[in-house]
Write a protein that holds these residues in place. Sequence first.
Motif, PDB file in Angstrom:
ATOM      1  N   THR B 120      -0.761  46.754  -8.660  1.00 12.68           N
ATOM      2  CA  THR B 120      -0.880  48.199  -8.885  1.00 12.68           C
ATOM      3  C   THR B 120      -0.815  48.419 -10.392  1.00 12.68           C
ATOM      4  OG1 THR B 120       0.368  48.559  -6.862  1.00 12.68           O
ATOM      5  CG2 THR B 120       0.126  50.471  -8.314  1.00 12.68           C
ATOM      6  N   PRO B 121      -1.840  49.093 -10.939  1.00 13.15           N
ATOM      7  CA  PRO B 121      -1.789  49.337 -12.390  1.00 13.15           C
ATOM      8  C   PRO B 121      -0.513  50.086 -12.763  1.00 13.15           C
ATOM      9  CG  PRO B 121      -3.944  49.962 -11.496  1.00 13.15           C
ATOM     10  CD  PRO B 121      -3.065  49.678 -10.328  1.00 13.15           C
ATOM     11  N   GLY B 122       0.147  49.631 -13.835  1.00 16.36           N
ATOM     12  CA  GLY B 122       1.380  50.285 -14.281  1.00 16.36           C
ATOM     13  C   GLY B 122       2.631  49.558 -13.810  1.00 16.36           C
ATOM     14  N   CYS B 123       2.514  48.759 -12.736  1.00 18.33           N
ATOM     15  CA  CYS B 123       3.680  47.983 -12.277  1.00 18.33           C
ATOM     16  C   CYS B 123       3.736  46.679 -13.056  1.00 18.33           C
ATOM     17  CB  CYS B 123       3.582  47.691 -10.784  1.00 18.33           C
ATOM     18  SG  CYS B 123       3.784  49.172  -9.792  1.00 18.33           S
ATOM     19  N   ARG B 124       4.940  46.079 -13.115  1.00 27.04           N
ATOM     20  CA  ARG B 124       5.068  44.856 -13.913  1.00 27.04           C
ATOM     21  C   ARG B 124       5.024  43.607 -13.039  1.00 27.04           C
ATOM     22  NH1 ARG B 124      10.376  42.678 -14.226  1.00 27.04           N
ATOM     23  NH2 ARG B 124      11.818  43.904 -12.956  1.00 27.04           N
ATOM     24  N   ARG B 125       4.726  42.483 -13.706  1.00 28.96           N
ATOM     25  CA  ARG B 125       4.741  41.195 -12.998  1.00 28.96           C
ATOM     26  C   ARG B 125       6.204  40.764 -12.866  1.00 28.96           C
ATOM     27  NH1 ARG B 125       2.131  36.923 -16.188  1.00 28.96           N
ATOM     28  NH2 ARG B 125       3.561  37.792 -17.691  1.00 28.96           N
ATOM     29  N   ILE B 126       6.531  40.123 -11.778  1.00 29.39           N
ATOM     30  CA  ILE B 126       7.932  39.754 -11.550  1.00 29.39           C
ATOM     31  C   ILE B 126       8.055  38.249 -11.362  1.00 29.39           C
ATOM     32  CG2 ILE B 126       9.833  40.015  -9.861  1.00 29.39           C
ATOM     33  CD1 ILE B 126       8.689  42.962  -9.623  1.00 29.39           C
ATOM     34  N   PRO B 127       8.984  37.608 -12.113  1.00 32.46           N
ATOM     35  CA  PRO B 127       9.137  36.160 -11.944  1.00 32.46           C
ATOM     36  C   PRO B 127       9.683  35.816 -10.549  1.00 32.46           C
ATOM     37  CG  PRO B 127      10.672  37.010 -13.608  1.00 32.46           C
ATOM     38  CD  PRO B 127       9.841  38.162 -13.151  1.00 32.46           C
ATOM     39  N   PHE B 128       9.363  34.610 -10.085  1.00 31.73           N
ATOM     40  CA  PHE B 128       9.700  34.165  -8.730  1.00 31.73           C
ATOM     41  C   PHE B 128      11.164  34.443  -8.346  1.00 31.73           C
ATOM     42  CE2 PHE B 128      11.307  30.704  -5.984  1.00 31.73           C
ATOM     43  CZ  PHE B 128      10.577  30.995  -4.835  1.00 31.73           C
ATOM     44  N   GLU B 129      12.096  34.049  -9.246  1.00 33.22           N
ATOM     45  CA  GLU B 129      13.532  34.179  -8.947  1.00 33.22           C
ATOM     46  C   GLU B 129      13.897  35.637  -8.612  1.00 33.22           C
ATOM     47  OE1 GLU B 129      12.154  32.898 -11.617  1.00 33.22           O
ATOM     48  OE2 GLU B 129      12.681  30.769 -11.595  1.00 33.22           O
ATOM     49  N   GLU B 130      13.318  36.561  -9.371  1.00 32.81           N
ATOM     50  CA  GLU B 130      13.611  37.980  -9.158  1.00 32.81           C
ATOM     51  C   GLU B 130      12.884  38.477  -7.903  1.00 32.81           C
ATOM     52  OE1 GLU B 130      12.919  40.205 -12.817  1.00 32.81           O
ATOM     53  OE2 GLU B 130      13.201  42.081 -11.707  1.00 32.81           O
ATOM     54  N   ALA B 131      11.661  37.957  -7.690  1.00 28.71           N
ATOM     55  CA  ALA B 131      10.866  38.374  -6.522  1.00 28.71           C
ATOM     56  C   ALA B 131      11.580  38.001  -5.223  1.00 28.71           C
ATOM     57  CB  ALA B 131       9.482  37.732  -6.581  1.00 28.71           C
ATOM     58  N   VAL B 132      12.260  36.831  -5.220  1.00 22.29           N
ATOM     59  CA  VAL B 132      13.006  36.397  -4.025  1.00 22.29           C
ATOM     60  C   VAL B 132      14.100  37.421  -3.712  1.00 22.29           C
ATOM     61  CG1 VAL B 132      14.578  34.630  -3.121  1.00 22.29           C
ATOM     62  CG2 VAL B 132      12.516  33.947  -4.375  1.00 22.29           C
ATOM     63  N   GLU B 133      14.828  37.799  -4.766  1.00 21.22           N
ATOM     64  CA  GLU B 133      15.910  38.778  -4.583  1.00 21.22           C
ATOM     65  C   GLU B 133      15.376  40.114  -4.062  1.00 21.22           C
ATOM     66  OE1 GLU B 133      18.336  39.162  -8.106  1.00 21.22           O
ATOM     67  OE2 GLU B 133      18.624  36.985  -8.158  1.00 21.22           O
ATOM     68  N   LEU B 134      14.149  40.437  -4.454  1.00 16.57           N
ATOM     69  CA  LEU B 134      13.551  41.721  -4.045  1.00 16.57           C
ATOM     70  C   LEU B 134      12.807  41.606  -2.704  1.00 16.57           C
ATOM     71  CD1 LEU B 134      12.067  42.654  -7.546  1.00 16.57           C
ATOM     72  CD2 LEU B 134      13.879  43.923  -6.395  1.00 16.57           C
ATOM     73  N   VAL B 135      12.929  40.448  -2.067  1.00 17.69           N
ATOM     74  CA  VAL B 135      12.237  40.128  -0.817  1.00 17.69           C
ATOM     75  C   VAL B 135      10.726  40.409  -0.962  1.00 17.69           C
ATOM     76  CG1 VAL B 135      12.611  40.086   1.678  1.00 17.69           C
ATOM     77  CG2 VAL B 135      14.289  41.205   0.241  1.00 17.69           C
ATOM     78  N   PHE B 136      10.204  40.031  -2.112  1.00 18.21           N
ATOM     79  CA  PHE B 136       8.764  40.139  -2.417  1.00 18.21           C
ATOM     80  C   PHE B 136       8.211  41.550  -2.188  1.00 18.21           C
ATOM     81  CE2 PHE B 136       9.647  35.685  -1.927  1.00 18.21           C
ATOM     82  CZ  PHE B 136       8.990  35.123  -3.023  1.00 18.21           C
ATOM     83  N   LYS B 137       8.987  42.528  -2.612  1.00 19.47           N
ATOM     84  CA  LYS B 137       8.565  43.914  -2.531  1.00 19.47           C
ATOM     85  C   LYS B 137       8.666  44.512  -3.935  1.00 19.47           C
ATOM     86  CE  LYS B 137       9.060  47.218   1.190  1.00 19.47           C
ATOM     87  NZ  LYS B 137       9.992  47.826   2.103  1.00 19.47           N
ATOM     88  N   CYS B 138       7.591  45.154  -4.381  1.00 20.70           N
ATOM     89  CA  CYS B 138       7.593  45.708  -5.742  1.00 20.70           C
ATOM     90  C   CYS B 138       8.667  46.791  -5.876  1.00 20.70           C
ATOM     91  CB  CYS B 138       6.214  46.271  -6.090  1.00 20.70           C
ATOM     92  SG  CYS B 138       6.188  47.079  -7.710  1.00 20.70           S
TER      93      CYS B 138
END
Lengths: 125, 170
Positions: B120-138
């Motif tokens: 989604t334009p305007g959203c940031r890229r998230i490193p794997f470690e953080e993405a896991v914590e976020l359960v792969f949800k922006c």
Amino acid sequence: MSKRNDLEHKALQHIINTGFDGILQSDLWRKLGASSREGSRIALKLEEKKLVRREKELRDGRWTYRLYPKRLPAKIDSIADVPCLMCPDNPRCDPSSSISPQGCDKLTDWLLSISKNEAGSLGDS
Amino acid sequence: MLSTIDDATLMKVAEALGEEEAIKLIENLKNLDETTDDEIANKTGIRLNSVRKILYKLYDHSLVSLRRTRDPKTGWFIFHWKLQPDQLEGFILSQKRRVLEKLDIRLEYEMKHDFYYCYTPGCRRIPFEEAVELVFKCPTCGKPLMHYENGKMIQALAKKVEQLKKELGE
């Protein structure tokens, strides 16, 4: 600036602009409208000041010198488009702080644009 | 002194320092031996406070020198400014070193991490470690995070880092 100094400066600029190719002494004087006597003196002066390097070269059966710049001028082109240049956040930008090269959005946008250009130039889609 | 910097480079530095007004100011300054901020403002039409702001910025990088005298009538200080083109090379090299340092840090970070993105334009890229914590949800838009291929980015960045290292003789 005296005529000699002026000519010296113009000659140096010409030599610098030739980059790694260098320029034949005789061609340079022709371009600057100087006599070869005047020209040789200036070339020696520039060599003495360690601003140029002279290398002997045989051209049309006659020995002449090719002049190379000792140092190429510093150019800013390679960093002119990088957002880190003159970035107002620079004093606070550090890998361990909230403003860092790792998470900087301006840097990300620039990276995306150069990687797109790169892909374009490689014919990649 | 025989300067090895051409006018085009001088103007590009001016542009980097402060856009159009700095270019005008330097163009005026390079043709004069020494001048005051008042004279620059009158000749270029740039507002006096902007002239001073740009001059102090140039002074911070040693690209201009400053001499101070006192007005015998008013007792106020008069600042006399002079361009120092022989400092330009040092300025360019130090900026290149600084930019290289930042790009090197970023390159290492890009190479050591896997990124996830919601595209989604305007959203940031998230490193794997953080993405896991976020359960792969922006965390911004709530869309699912997908793997982001940063190979081209690394390639372009590595090329730039290499170019700067070569230019700096490292």
